[in-house]
Design a protein around this motif. Structure first.
Motif, PDB file in Angstrom:
ATOM      1  N   SER A 199     -22.674  -6.452  19.857  1.00 53.52           N
ATOM      2  CA  SER A 199     -23.357  -6.025  18.633  1.00 53.52           C
ATOM      3  C   SER A 199     -23.137  -7.059  17.540  1.00 53.52           C
ATOM      4  O   SER A 199     -22.054  -7.645  17.431  1.00 53.52           O
ATOM      5  CB  SER A 199     -22.837  -4.659  18.172  1.00 53.52           C
ATOM      6  OG  SER A 199     -21.463  -4.715  17.859  1.00 53.52           O
ATOM      7  N   VAL A 200     -24.183  -7.300  16.789  1.00 54.80           N
ATOM      8  CA  VAL A 200     -24.160  -8.304  15.721  1.00 54.80           C
ATOM      9  C   VAL A 200     -24.939  -7.757  14.536  1.00 54.80           C
ATOM     10  O   VAL A 200     -26.147  -7.486  14.656  1.00 54.80           O
ATOM     11  CB  VAL A 200     -24.786  -9.643  16.186  1.00 54.80           C
ATOM     12  CG1 VAL A 200     -24.922 -10.601  15.016  1.00 54.80           C
ATOM     13  CG2 VAL A 200     -23.966 -10.273  17.287  1.00 54.80           C
ATOM     14  N   ALA A 201     -24.271  -7.599  13.395  1.00 55.53           N
ATOM     15  CA  ALA A 201     -24.947  -7.223  12.155  1.00 55.53           C
ATOM     16  C   ALA A 201     -25.854  -5.999  12.337  1.00 55.53           C
ATOM     17  O   ALA A 201     -26.989  -5.979  11.853  1.00 55.53           O
ATOM     18  CB  ALA A 201     -25.755  -8.405  11.628  1.00 55.53           C
ATOM     19  N   GLY A 202     -25.393  -5.013  13.067  1.00 52.64           N
ATOM     20  CA  GLY A 202     -26.181  -3.805  13.274  1.00 52.64           C
ATOM     21  C   GLY A 202     -27.185  -3.900  14.400  1.00 52.64           C
ATOM     22  O   GLY A 202     -27.899  -2.933  14.696  1.00 52.64           O
ATOM     23  N   LEU A 203     -27.274  -5.050  15.068  1.00 56.25           N
ATOM     24  CA  LEU A 203     -28.190  -5.246  16.202  1.00 56.25           C
ATOM     25  C   LEU A 203     -27.415  -5.106  17.500  1.00 56.25           C
ATOM     26  O   LEU A 203     -26.221  -5.404  17.564  1.00 56.25           O
ATOM     27  CB  LEU A 203     -28.844  -6.631  16.118  1.00 56.25           C
ATOM     28  CG  LEU A 203     -29.566  -6.989  14.813  1.00 56.25           C
ATOM     29  CD1 LEU A 203     -30.066  -8.419  14.870  1.00 56.25           C
ATOM     30  CD2 LEU A 203     -30.722  -6.023  14.565  1.00 56.25           C
ATOM     31  N   GLN A 204     -28.108  -4.709  18.559  1.00 57.59           N
ATOM     32  CA  GLN A 204     -27.478  -4.496  19.852  1.00 57.59           C
ATOM     33  C   GLN A 204     -27.988  -5.518  20.869  1.00 57.59           C
ATOM     34  O   GLN A 204     -29.180  -5.791  20.942  1.00 57.59           O
ATOM     35  CB  GLN A 204     -27.783  -3.079  20.367  1.00 57.59           C
ATOM     36  CG  GLN A 204     -27.264  -1.962  19.466  1.00 57.59           C
ATOM     37  CD  GLN A 204     -25.754  -1.973  19.338  1.00 57.59           C
ATOM     38  OE1 GLN A 204     -25.044  -2.173  20.327  1.00 57.59           O
ATOM     39  NE2 GLN A 204     -25.260  -1.750  18.118  1.00 57.59           N
ATOM     40  N   LEU A 205     -27.061  -6.078  21.638  1.00 54.68           N
ATOM     41  CA  LEU A 205     -27.433  -7.032  22.677  1.00 54.68           C
ATOM     42  C   LEU A 205     -28.280  -6.339  23.738  1.00 54.68           C
ATOM     43  O   LEU A 205     -27.911  -5.292  24.270  1.00 54.68           O
ATOM     44  CB  LEU A 205     -26.186  -7.624  23.316  1.00 54.68           C
ATOM     45  CG  LEU A 205     -26.398  -8.633  24.442  1.00 54.68           C
ATOM     46  CD1 LEU A 205     -27.099  -9.883  23.921  1.00 54.68           C
ATOM     47  CD2 LEU A 205     -25.058  -9.012  25.078  1.00 54.68           C
ATOM     48  N   ASN A 206     -29.440  -6.913  24.047  1.00 58.94           N
ATOM     49  CA  ASN A 206     -30.350  -6.365  25.044  1.00 58.94           C
ATOM     50  C   ASN A 206     -30.012  -6.983  26.401  1.00 58.94           C
ATOM     51  O   ASN A 206     -30.164  -8.191  26.605  1.00 58.94           O
ATOM     52  CB  ASN A 206     -31.797  -6.672  24.658  1.00 58.94           C
ATOM     53  CG  ASN A 206     -32.804  -5.950  25.530  1.00 58.94           C
ATOM     54  OD1 ASN A 206     -32.556  -5.689  26.703  1.00 58.94           O
ATOM     55  ND2 ASN A 206     -33.963  -5.631  24.954  1.00 58.94           N
ATOM     56  N   ASN A 207     -29.553  -6.163  27.324  1.00 53.35           N
ATOM     57  CA  ASN A 207     -29.140  -6.657  28.639  1.00 53.35           C
ATOM     58  C   ASN A 207     -30.199  -6.464  29.719  1.00 53.35           C
ATOM     59  O   ASN A 207     -29.908  -6.632  30.907  1.00 53.35           O
ATOM     60  CB  ASN A 207     -27.851  -5.943  29.079  1.00 53.35           C
ATOM     61  CG  ASN A 207     -26.658  -6.354  28.237  1.00 53.35           C
ATOM     62  OD1 ASN A 207     -26.443  -7.546  28.014  1.00 53.35           O
ATOM     63  ND2 ASN A 207     -25.889  -5.384  27.767  1.00 53.35           N
ATOM     64  N   SER A 208     -31.408  -6.133  29.322  1.00 57.13           N
ATOM     65  CA  SER A 208     -32.452  -5.903  30.322  1.00 57.13           C
ATOM     66  C   SER A 208     -32.841  -7.212  30.993  1.00 57.13           C
ATOM     67  O   SER A 208     -32.560  -8.314  30.494  1.00 57.13           O
ATOM     68  CB  SER A 208     -33.680  -5.284  29.659  1.00 57.13           C
ATOM     69  OG  SER A 208     -34.313  -6.221  28.802  1.00 57.13           O
ATOM     70  N   ALA A 209     -33.513  -7.084  32.145  1.00 63.41           N
ATOM     71  CA  ALA A 209     -33.950  -8.278  32.889  1.00 63.41           C
ATOM     72  C   ALA A 209     -34.940  -9.095  32.083  1.00 63.41           C
ATOM     73  O   ALA A 209     -34.894 -10.339  32.095  1.00 63.41           O
ATOM     74  CB  ALA A 209     -34.568  -7.845  34.220  1.00 63.41           C
ATOM     75  N   ASP A 210     -35.848  -8.434  31.381  1.00 65.07           N
ATOM     76  CA  ASP A 210     -36.826  -9.158  30.570  1.00 65.07           C
ATOM     77  C   ASP A 210     -36.136  -9.943  29.453  1.00 65.07           C
ATOM     78  O   ASP A 210     -36.502 -11.096  29.175  1.00 65.07           O
ATOM     79  CB  ASP A 210     -37.846  -8.186  29.967  1.00 65.07           C
ATOM     80  CG  ASP A 210     -38.826  -7.632  31.010  1.00 65.07           C
ATOM     81  OD1 ASP A 210     -38.912  -8.239  32.105  1.00 65.07           O
ATOM     82  OD2 ASP A 210     -39.475  -6.616  30.732  1.00 65.07           O
ATOM     83  N   ALA A 211     -35.158  -9.324  28.807  1.00 63.38           N
ATOM     84  CA  ALA A 211     -34.432  -9.996  27.735  1.00 63.38           C
ATOM     85  C   ALA A 211     -33.645 -11.185  28.279  1.00 63.38           C
ATOM     86  O   ALA A 211     -33.618 -12.258  27.671  1.00 63.38           O
ATOM     87  CB  ALA A 211     -33.501  -9.016  27.032  1.00 63.38           C
ATOM     88  N   ALA A 212     -33.032 -11.017  29.442  1.00 58.99           N
ATOM     89  CA  ALA A 212     -32.262 -12.108  30.047  1.00 58.99           C
ATOM     90  C   ALA A 212     -33.173 -13.274  30.410  1.00 58.99           C
ATOM     91  O   ALA A 212     -32.819 -14.457  30.227  1.00 58.99           O
ATOM     92  CB  ALA A 212     -31.527 -11.601  31.283  1.00 58.99           C
ATOM     93  N   SER A 213     -34.376 -12.970  30.913  1.00 61.98           N
ATOM     94  CA  SER A 213     -35.329 -14.017  31.255  1.00 61.98           C
ATOM     95  C   SER A 213     -35.779 -14.773  30.003  1.00 61.98           C
ATOM     96  O   SER A 213     -35.878 -16.001  30.008  1.00 61.98           O
ATOM     97  CB  SER A 213     -36.539 -13.413  31.971  1.00 61.98           C
ATOM     98  OG  SER A 213     -37.524 -14.394  32.245  1.00 61.98           O
ATOM     99  N   THR A 214     -36.046 -14.012  28.936  1.00 61.23           N
ATOM    100  CA  THR A 214     -36.456 -14.640  27.676  1.00 61.23           C
ATOM    101  C   THR A 214     -35.352 -15.540  27.145  1.00 61.23           C
ATOM    102  O   THR A 214     -35.610 -16.661  26.680  1.00 61.23           O
ATOM    103  CB  THR A 214     -36.796 -13.562  26.629  1.00 61.23           C
ATOM    104  OG1 THR A 214     -37.878 -12.763  27.118  1.00 61.23           O
ATOM    105  CG2 THR A 214     -37.188 -14.193  25.314  1.00 61.23           C
TER     106      THR A 214
END
Length: 230
Positions: A86-101
């Motif tokens: 988590s960063v500044a109220g945001l959450q790390l997206n661990n989905s496959a699409d996010a990882a590919s991006t």
């Protein structure tokens, strides 16, 4: 005829007629003799004193600038970047699409700047998924952080259209340089782009549906969370 046997030889009259040798003896100091101590030197003129002081001041300023620059490099070069959950109220997206991006971002930017290590991540805003932040960063010894940051802005332009209105903003407590601008997005509208660089690391993020001012503040918060120095 005179009977004086010395007349014409060693008489005073004869001695007066001989030329007087005025050549200085070999031990006499010549005016050009560099070893001969001279009299008191005249004081330096005011103009010359000012010139000497100016030269000395410029030299000292140059040495000080080199020292500050070298000290800044030493203090910034050992840097680590991470992607916390988590960063500044945001959450790390661990989905496959996010990882590919994230991998695509890493590959694109790493091709434009020589990095020792790199990270990439997508951070989701829980309140609005369309405001997700795409982040990329890398570590390297950067001699000219501002120029390297401009290179990254150019790479963003190659990927999604030129970044317009790039300008410096406050870099925060970690120093270095930070800049922000806008790039057009499909369907109309603009997307804020912000990045930072110092002598040990650089990072950049894309901020859909955010103003440049909002993105700049969020970028500083993200940097404080992802960047540490040994």
């Amino acid at each position: 005829m005179s009977n004086d046997p010395f007349k014409g030889q060693n008489s005073p009259a004869a001695e007066q007629d001989e030329p007087i040798d005025v050549t200085p003896p070999v031990w006499a100091a010549s005016p050009d003799d560099p070893d001969e101590p001279e009299g008191p030197r005249p004081p330096l003129s005011r103009r010359r004193r000012i010139a000497l002081v100016s030269v000395a001041a410029v030299g000292l300023a140059g040495l000080a600038a080199v020292g500050i620059w070298g000290g800044r490099i030493m203090s910034q070069q050992d840097t680590t970047l991470a992607t916390p959950s988590s960063v500044a109220g945001l959450q790390l997206n661990n989905s496959a699409d996010a990882a590919s991006t994230a991998e695509d971002l890493k590959a694109a930017f790493a091709a434009g700047i020589d990095l020792k290590s790199s990270v990439g991540a997508v951070y989701t805003d829980p309140a609005a998924t369309e405001r997700s932040v795409l982040f990329f960063g890398g570590t390297a010894l950067l001699w000219s952080p501002s120029k390297d940051l401009d290179t990254l802005f150019g790479l963003v332009g190659d990927e999604s259209g030129a970044v317009e209105g790039v300008h410096e903003v406050a870099a925060g407590s970690l120093g270095g340089v930070m800049k922000c601008g806008n790039t057009a997005v499909d369907g109309g509208g603009n997307m804020a782009v912000c990045g930072w660089a110092d002598h040990g690391a650089t990072g950049m993020a894309l901020f859909p549906s955010r103003s440049v001012d909002e993105a700049a503040g969020l970028m500083r918060e993200m940097r404080d969370a992802v960047q540490t120095r040994d």
